[in-house]
Design a protein around this motif. Structure first.
Motif, PDB file in Angstrom:
ATOM      1  N   THR C  45       0.833  -1.196   0.000  1.00 23.65           N
ATOM      2  CA  THR C  45       0.000   0.000   0.000  1.00 23.65           C
ATOM      3  C   THR C  45       0.868   1.247   0.000  1.00 23.65           C
ATOM      4  OG1 THR C  45      -1.762  -1.137   1.167  1.00 23.65           O
ATOM      5  CG2 THR C  45      -1.741   1.239   1.320  1.00 23.65           C
ATOM      6  N   GLU C  86      -6.891   1.352  -0.840  1.00 30.01           N
ATOM      7  CA  GLU C  86      -7.284   0.381   0.167  1.00 30.01           C
ATOM      8  C   GLU C  86      -8.485   0.970   0.902  1.00 30.01           C
ATOM      9  OE1 GLU C  86      -4.230  -2.225   2.740  1.00 30.01           O
ATOM     10  OE2 GLU C  86      -4.345  -0.141   3.354  1.00 30.01           O
ATOM     11  N   ASP C 162      -5.530  -1.371  -5.140  1.00 29.10           N
ATOM     12  CA  ASP C 162      -5.069  -1.904  -3.859  1.00 29.10           C
ATOM     13  C   ASP C 162      -6.075  -2.915  -3.316  1.00 29.10           C
ATOM     14  OD1 ASP C 162      -3.754  -2.387  -1.527  1.00 29.10           O
ATOM     15  OD2 ASP C 162      -3.398  -0.262  -1.052  1.00 29.10           O
ATOM     16  N   GLU C 163      -5.751  -4.168  -3.492  1.00 31.25           N
ATOM     17  CA  GLU C 163      -6.573  -5.281  -3.011  1.00 31.25           C
ATOM     18  C   GLU C 163      -8.047  -5.155  -3.402  1.00 31.25           C
ATOM     19  OE1 GLU C 163      -5.823  -6.868   0.785  1.00 31.25           O
ATOM     20  OE2 GLU C 163      -3.829  -6.001   0.938  1.00 31.25           O
TER      21      GLU C 163
HETATM   22 MG   LIG Z   1      -2.175  -2.708   2.098  1.00 25.63          MG
END
Ligand SMILES: [Mg+2]
Ligand SMILES: Nc1ncnc2c1ncn2[C@@H]1O[C@H](COP(=O)(O)OP(=O)(O)OP(=O)(O)O)[C@@H](O)[C@H]1O
Lengths: 292, 338, 238
Positions: C45, C86, C162-163
């Motif tokens: 991140t 995120e 991010d994810e």
């Molecule tokens: Mg992260």
């Protein structure tokens, strides 16, 4: 019964003043997440500018518009120079900066225009409306302008791109940056608009209370109270709060025996605190949900 | 059970400076400050002594505010009300009860403790800016209440109450300014020692835990409401004692000495001294007393503006107050013990 | 090797005094999908934040040949870097459609915006059904779609994701990755994808970086990394 009605009407008239101020308070709260304690002083200074323009012979409405423009610019400049460097500082620091700004503006106004009271003309005239004594043409005009302002602000925030960008920047600055929004300038814009709305409030209030550097002290307090009662997140609530505070203040002064007149202010404040205790986010405010 | 909820108690920094442990330096600093404080009344003019007395009194009031805001996270822009309550308690006891001024200090403390506790109960429902507004309302209402007709027989209305300035007891060779200075200093020492102990105690840790993680604190079994109201009470107690001392020192109380301007002044003193710092309140006291005078000196007509500019510059220079600046400077020179 | 869209060299990043990244290098190919894998707290991140100017960092970052390190986030974003953060960064009080409009806030070609909103609705029909709903009331998966949609509204050249699979049901994840693949092909959006689900990410991406405590462990074509038994065991855990 007649007395009651009269007092309610008179309360609505003063309430117009508070509603105006509360609207300015909510504006800036939306943009910067702080209550600006110097807001009243900014409005006062703007009103002096208008008065000065009138003294120089500028026609009323030209002075009115010019004052709004100057106030807007001044608001932007104050944000960029004074508050931008501390935008990450905690609330307490902000409050102290507002106090400093308060002191500077108040003292500068006294220095430039001295502390004698000045009268500012009303664009609507001061004759009684419909032949009764309680609401004058000016009061009615003031209420009308406040409502128009409210509608304009609503349209601006709901239906323009900049309005949406300002809301986004206030709601979630990090995410707004990731959308390419210049958050810093949105805050400055918020200051400018708050200063402009404040200047309108000042120019409308001045014919009623007279112009002098300390004219806004108690009005700002009522303005805060109105904004808080209505809910700091709701411009419409703030305007409603303004009228409510005006009426409550008047009724308390008339109908509470013995101490009513002397403690008018205290009683009004007491009622406000009581409202907050029952409904901590104000009558129309949104409860901010905090997570652990 | 509370101990597990312990949040960040800002323990004094450990380490060494010039080979001597910081703890020793701290003791030296306190001893030095005390020596200077004891010497002041013998080296300075009466008016300066009087001013220093007031600075100490303001520092106590700010300490009270700091216990509430700095250590418990509750706002107040209305501590002038408790200061006024303390001052009037003292004045009324002396004027109408004929009591000696020394009795008034504990009495003012108790009255303000109860008032603060009671005010703290409804204030529990309010947070942040809402609490600030509610307390500010209190500050605005206080002078009006003091002036109001029903209370006039006691408070003297707008005129206020004149008190007789006390002389030194036991035939001590001190004039009354010197004596009041020492009295204030002694009271301050006791109250500061209590505050240091309170903050370091279990109760203090609970207060701080509530400030940092209110929800977690209550999940840990800390009675948040009780602690918050108690802190309000203690905070008001400190400020009330300061008010009583102030009334005795100035030998006069009147409603207009206790407007919201005083509340704002105390608040500013808190922030420039350092929120959450006990020694910082001393700086705050000096600031409250001297900076308005300095501003007046810079320009009579623009005194308010000068005050505002000084305040802004101080905030830019020391965003976390005098205490923060000291911590920063000490941090630069200190070797940390391993 | 195709043209280089973004090149980062020697990136160090800090949160206050603590250093989190220690000289990371990264090259993203124009039109490609790159994935960055690593354990929790590895600094993935943070690396994305460094690329979009949200964290204090040193080193050098060139986007389309021009240095961007040290620029404000807004300016980097305006160059065409869309960061889907995120936690999704939803504007919870605004409606779904307003969220999409916010995504297009930095664009000058206002006329094209309504058309783009419709295109996003084309990819995510579920958002269209909820266009007037407050975005905060969407489900997690819907908010993730909204975040990607908001990023698309920028007409980005590069998306930092991010994810995106965080907290989503496996079926929805598969659906979402399919959409990402389509976006990459048809909209010519390059991607840097941070993922916990290494298997899926390696399937989608053509290049992969593996990082550990702020340092590069290895990089190479996804197929190679996927094929290497020992790497899979020791770093990817599947
Ligand atoms: Mg992260
Ligand atoms: N705001 C912050 N302040 C201080 N340290 C932080 C901050 N954000 C992250 N860190 C630290 O930086 C390191 C890297 O964090 P980062 O969020 O980049 O990890 P990540 O690889 O994204 O992990 P995850 O897979 O859990 O999301 C961690 O050790 C974390 O504790």
């Amino acid at each position: 019964m007649e007395l009651l009605l009269h007092q309610v009407l008179a309360g609505l008239a003063t309430g117009g003043i508070y509603a105006c101020m509360a609207l300015a308070v909510v504006m800036i709260y939306q943009a910067i997440d702080h209550l600006n304690f110097a807001q009243g002083e900014m409005a006062m200074f703007s009103t002096f500018i208008a008065w000065q323009l009138l003294q120089w012979g500028v026609p009323y409405w030209a002075a009115f518009v010019l004052t709004i423009a100057i106030s807007f610019l001044a608001g932007v400049v104050i944000e960029r120079t004074v508050f931008k460097p501390i935008h990450k500082a905690p609330v307490l620091t902000h409050v102290v900066m507002f106090i400093a700004l308060f002191a500077i503006i108040n003292s500068a106004a006294g220095f430039i225009w001295d502390f004698t009271i000045k009268s500012v003309p009303s664009p609507f005239g001061t004759q009684p409306l419909f032949g009764q004594r309680l609401i004058s043409a000016h009061d009615a005009g003031m209420i009308a302008v406040t409502l128009v302002l409210l509608v304009l602000l609503y349209l601006f925030f709901r239906h323009t791109r900049v309005g949406l960008a300002m809301r986004a920047a206030a709601a979630n600055p990090d995410s707004a940056r990731l959308a390419g929004i210049r958050v810093g300038w949105m805050v400055a814009l918020g200051w400018g608009m708050a200063a402009a709305v404040g200047s309108v409030a000042g120019m409308l209030i001045a014919p009623v209370v007279f112009l002098e550097p300390n004219m806004m002290l108690s009005i700002l307090l009522y303005g805060f109270a109105a904004a808080v009662v209505g809910g700091l997140t709701s411009p419409g609530g703030a305007v409603f709060g303004g009228f409510a505070v005006g009426v409550v203040e008047n009724l308390a002064g008339t109908f509470i025996p013995y101490v009513g007149r002397e403690l008018k202010l205290s009683i009004a404040l007491f009622i406000i605190v009581a409202v907050l205790i029952v409904k901590p986010s104000g009558l129309f405010g949104r409860r901010v949900v905090t997570r652990v | 059970m509370h101990d597990r909820a312990v949040a960040h108690v800002k323990s004094p920094p450990a380490g060494t400076l010039a080979g001597v442990s910081l703890d020793i330096w701290r003791r030296l600093a306190i001893a030095g400050a005390l020596a200077v404080a004891l010497a002041v009344p013998f080296a300075a003019k009466n008016f300066f002594i009087f001013q220093m007395t007031l600075a100490i009194i303001y520092a106590i009031a700010i300490l009270g505010l700091n216990l509430l805001t700095g250590f418990n996270g509750q706002f107040s822009l209305g501590h002038s009300a408790f200061y006024a309550l303390g001052a009037y308690t003292a004045a009324i006891m002396m004027e109408h009860g004929g009591l000696g001024y020394y009795w008034t200090l504990p009495a003012a403390g108790m009255v303000c403790f109860v008032a603060g506790f009671l005010f703290g109960l409804p204030a529990l429902r309010l947070e942040g800016i809402y609490l600030a507004l509610a307390t500010f309302a209190l500050a605005v209402a206080m002078p009006q209440i003091l002036k109001s007709t029903p209370l006039e027989p006691w408070t003297g209305g707008v005129q206020g109450i004149v008190i007789i300035k006390p002389d030194a007891p036991f035939g001590l060779p001190l004039n009354s300014d010197q004596w009041l200075y020492f009295l204030s200093l002694a009271v301050a020492l006791v109250l500061y020692a209590c505050a240091v102990n309170l903050v370091g105690s279990r109760t203090g840790r609970a207060m701080i835990a509530i400030r940092d993680h209110p929800i977690a604190a209550s999940a840990m079994g800390i009675n948040v409401s009780l602690y918050k109201s108690l802190t309000f009470g203690v905070s008001a107690l400190y400020t009330g004692v300061a008010g009583a001392l102030g009334a005795v020192a100035i030998s006069f109380v009147a409603p207009d000495s206790f407007t919201f301007v005083l509340a704002i002044g105390l608040f500013v003193g808190l922030v420039v001294g350092g929120v959450g710092s006990i020694p910082g309140t001393l700086f705050g006291g000096l600031f409250v007393l001297f900076v308005p005078n300095i501003a007046e000196h810079i320009s009579k007509g623009l005194a308010g503006a000068a005050y505002g500019v000084i305040l802004m510059l101080i905030i830019y220079a020391m965003p976390s107050g005098a205490a923060g600046l000291c911590r920063l400077i000490i941090g630069k020179f200190v070797r940390h013990g391993r | 090797m195709s043209a280089c869209l973004l090149e980062a060299t020697g990136i160090c990043a800090y949160y206050g005094p603590t250093q989190v990244l220690f000289g990371l290098d990264l090259r993203l190919a124009e039109g490609g999908i790159t994935t960055m894998l690593g354990a929790n707290g590895a600094g993935k991140t943070t690396m994305l934040r460094a690329l979009s100017g949200m964290v204090r960092a040193t080193g050098e970052i060139r986007f389309r040949g021009e240095p961007v390190l040290g620029q404000a986030t807004e300016d980097i974003v305006r160059r065409g870097v869309a960061h889907v953060p995120e936690g999704r960064g939803t504007f919870t009080r605004q409606t779904v459609e307003e969220n999409l409009q916010i995504g297009a806030m930095s664009r000058r070609d206002r006329k094209a915006i309504p058309g783009d909103i419709e295109r996003v609705y084309g990819y995510f029909p579920r958002l269209k059904e909820r266009r007037g709903q407050q975005a905060g009331t969407l489900s997690g998966g819907e908010q993730q779609m909204l975040a990607i949609g908001r990023a698309l509204m920028l007409r980005p050249r590069l998306m930092l994701l991010d994810e995106p699979s965080f907290g989503l049901a496996p079926m929805i994840v598969a659906e979402m990755f399919e959409i990402l693949r389509t976006l990459n092909r048809s909209e010519k959006v390059s991607m840097l994808l941070v993922e916990q689900n290494a298997a899926l990410a390696l399937d989608l991406a053509d290049h992969a970086y593996l990082i550990e405590t702020g340092r590069l462990v290895m990089s190479g074509p996804s197929a190679e990394i996927r094929g290497d038994e020992s790497i899979r065991r020791s770093y990817l855990g599947y």
